[in-house]
Scaffold this motif. Structure first.
Motif, PDB file in Angstrom:
ATOM      1  N   LEU A 299      -8.871   2.801   1.292  1.00 24.64           N
ATOM      2  CA  LEU A 299      -8.152   1.536   1.095  1.00 24.64           C
ATOM      3  C   LEU A 299      -9.052   0.491   0.436  1.00 24.64           C
TER       4      LEU A 299
ATOM      5  N   LEU B 151      -2.908   7.007  -4.427  1.00 24.69           N
ATOM      6  CA  LEU B 151      -2.977   5.790  -3.634  1.00 24.69           C
ATOM      7  C   LEU B 151      -2.816   4.585  -4.558  1.00 24.69           C
TER       8      LEU B 151
ATOM      9  N   ILE C 271      -2.531   0.370  -4.465  1.00 27.90           N
ATOM     10  CA  ILE C 271      -2.677  -0.826  -3.651  1.00 27.90           C
ATOM     11  C   ILE C 271      -2.293  -2.019  -4.514  1.00 27.90           C
ATOM     12  N   ASP C 272      -1.320  -2.764  -4.038  1.00 24.62           N
ATOM     13  CA  ASP C 272      -0.791  -3.902  -4.783  1.00 24.62           C
ATOM     14  C   ASP C 272      -0.390  -3.469  -6.206  1.00 24.62           C
TER      15      ASP C 272
ATOM     16  N   CYS D 189      -5.172  -8.572   1.821  1.00 18.11           N
ATOM     17  CA  CYS D 189      -5.141  -7.596   2.903  1.00 18.11           C
ATOM     18  C   CYS D 189      -6.527  -7.494   3.535  1.00 18.11           C
TER      19      CYS D 189
ATOM     20  N   ILE E 290       0.870  -1.188   0.000  1.00 20.42           N
ATOM     21  CA  ILE E 290       0.000   0.000   0.000  1.00 20.42           C
ATOM     22  C   ILE E 290       0.899   1.228   0.000  1.00 20.42           C
TER      23      ILE E 290
ATOM     24  N   ALA F 204      -8.617  -6.341  -0.868  1.00 19.60           N
ATOM     25  CA  ALA F 204      -8.581  -5.648   0.418  1.00 19.60           C
ATOM     26  C   ALA F 204      -9.956  -5.746   1.055  1.00 19.60           C
TER      27      ALA F 204
END
Ligand code: ADP
Ligand code: MG
Length: 285
Positions: A59, A70, A72-73, A168, A4, A90
Motif C-alpha cells: 500500500l 493494485l 491507489i487513488d 490515507c 484502494i 498513503a
C-alpha cells in the motif's frame, strides 16, 4: 473505482542459495482482493505471519506485486512513475515509535515530513500546529520526543504523517508496543483523524478490541483474506475467528458463551453496553 483496489494481489518472497538459485518460495500475500472507499476506516486483522505487513508495504509501494494489480487513488502501483505520488498520499506509521523519531524536538520532528516533500516554510508551521493539535500533542511541541510515553511518541509519529496531508494513513500495528492507556490514546487520535478530517485509515492489528469502531474488517490468515465484513458480522462468527487463531473481545466471548448455554442473546455483541442492554431486555420481557 475505489480509493484502494487490489485484485488477485500476490507477493512471493524468494529464498536463494549462494549461486542465486531459488530454493524456496513463500507466498506471503496470496490472491488478495481489497476494496477500500475514500474516507473509510478499515481494519486488517490477523495472527502473526498472516501477511499483514507485506500487504501494508504494498500500500506504500515499498514492494512490487509478484502478480495481480493494485491501484491507489486511481494510480497503478506497479508503474514506477506513480511511486512518489502514491507514497505522499498513503502515509505509514509503524510498530515501534522509537524508530520513527528523527528530530530532538517534537515540532521539528513533525515538520520533517512536509519539509522533505518541499512544502513552503510558512505552510509547514501551519501544518505542524494543525497536526499536533489533532493528536492532542500541541502542548508538548517543545519537548524532547525521547522523554515522552510510548503512546505520546506514536501520536507524534501520526502527526508527522498527517502533516504531509496524505489522503490515507496505513498504521501497521501502531499499538503493539504500548500499554493499555497508550493504545487508547493512539486509537482515539486515529478515529478523530478519520471522522474530522476524512482521512482514509487502514489499521493493521492483532488486537480484536481495536477493530470495533471500524467501518469494515478484513481478516487475514496465511496470506489470504479469510473473512470480511462489518465488525459485528465478523464477531458473530466466534468459531471461525478462533480457527484463525484470533481471540474475540472479552465481552463478545462472554455473550457467546452465555448464548451457547441457552441465554437468548443476539449475535456479535461488541460492547459491555450492548450486553447489558440485551440482558436487561431479556429480563423485562
Ligand atoms: P504479519 O505482518 O501478518 O506478521 P508478514 O507480512 O510480516 O506477516 O509475514 C508474512 C510471511 O512472510 C511470514 O511467513 C514471514 O516469515 C514472511 N516474510 C516476511 N518478510 C519477509 C522477507 N523480507 N523475506 C522473506 N520472508 C518474509
Ligand atoms: Mg506485521
Amino acid at each position: 473505482m475505489s480509493f484502494i483496489e487490489a485484485k488477485n494481489l500476490v507477493h512471493e518472497y524468494f529464498r536463494r542459495d549462494e549461486d542465486d538459485n531459488v530454493v524456496d518460495v513463500l507466498t506471503a500475500v496470496d490472491n488478495v482482493d481489497l476494496h477500500v472507499e475514500a474516507g473509510q476506516f478499515i481494519s486488517i486483522l490477523g495472527h502473526n505471519g498472516s501477511g499483514k505487513s507485506t500487504l501494508a508495504k504494498h500500500l506504500n509501494v515499498l514492494l512490487t506485486p509478484s502478480s495481480g494489480s493494485l491501484f491507489i487513488d486511481g494510480k497503478d502501483a506497479s508503474d514506477e512513475k506513480n511511486t512518489l505520488k502514491i507514497r505522499q498520499n498513503a502515509g505509514m506509521v509503524f510498530q515501534n515509535p522509537d524508530n520513527q523519531i528523527i528530530a530532538s524536538v517534537v515540532e521539528e520532528d513533525v515538520a520533517f515530513g512536509p519539509e522533505n516533500i518541499g512544502v513552503p516554510t510558512d505552510e509547514i508551521w501551519e501544518r505542524v500546529e494543525k497536526s499536533l493539535k489533532a493528536v492532542g500533542m500541541w502542548d508538548y511541541r517543545e519537548h524532547s520526543p525521547n522523554k515522552l510515553s510510548g503512546g505520546q511518541k506514536q501520536r507524534v509519529a501520526i502527526a508527522g504523517v498527517m502533516a504531509m496531508e496524505p489522503k490515507c494513513i496505513v498504521l501497521d500495528e501502531p499499538t503493539a508496543m504500548l500499554d493499555p492507556d497508550g493504545r487508547k490514546e493512539v486509537l482515539d487520535a486515529v478515529h478523530e483523524l478519520n471522522k474530522k478530517k476524512g482521512v482514509t485509515i487502514i489499521l493493521i492489528t492483532h488486537y480484536m478490541e481495536e477493530v470495533v469502531g471500524s467501518d469494515y474488517v478484513f481478516v487475514m490468515d496465511k496470506g489470504s483474506v479469510v473473512m470480511q465484513g462489518t465488525p459485528r458480522e465478523i464477531f458473530s462468527d466466534v468459531e471461525t475467528l478462533k480457527a484463525h487463531r484470533l481471540d474475540v473481545p472479552q465481552i463478545t466471548e462472554l455473550a457467546y458463551e452465555l448464548k451457547k448455554s441457552g441465554v437468548d442473546l443476539p449475535d456479535g455483541i461488541l460492547t459491555r453496553q450492548e450486553l447489558l442492554e440485551a440482558l436487561r431486555y431479556l429480563d423485562e420481557n
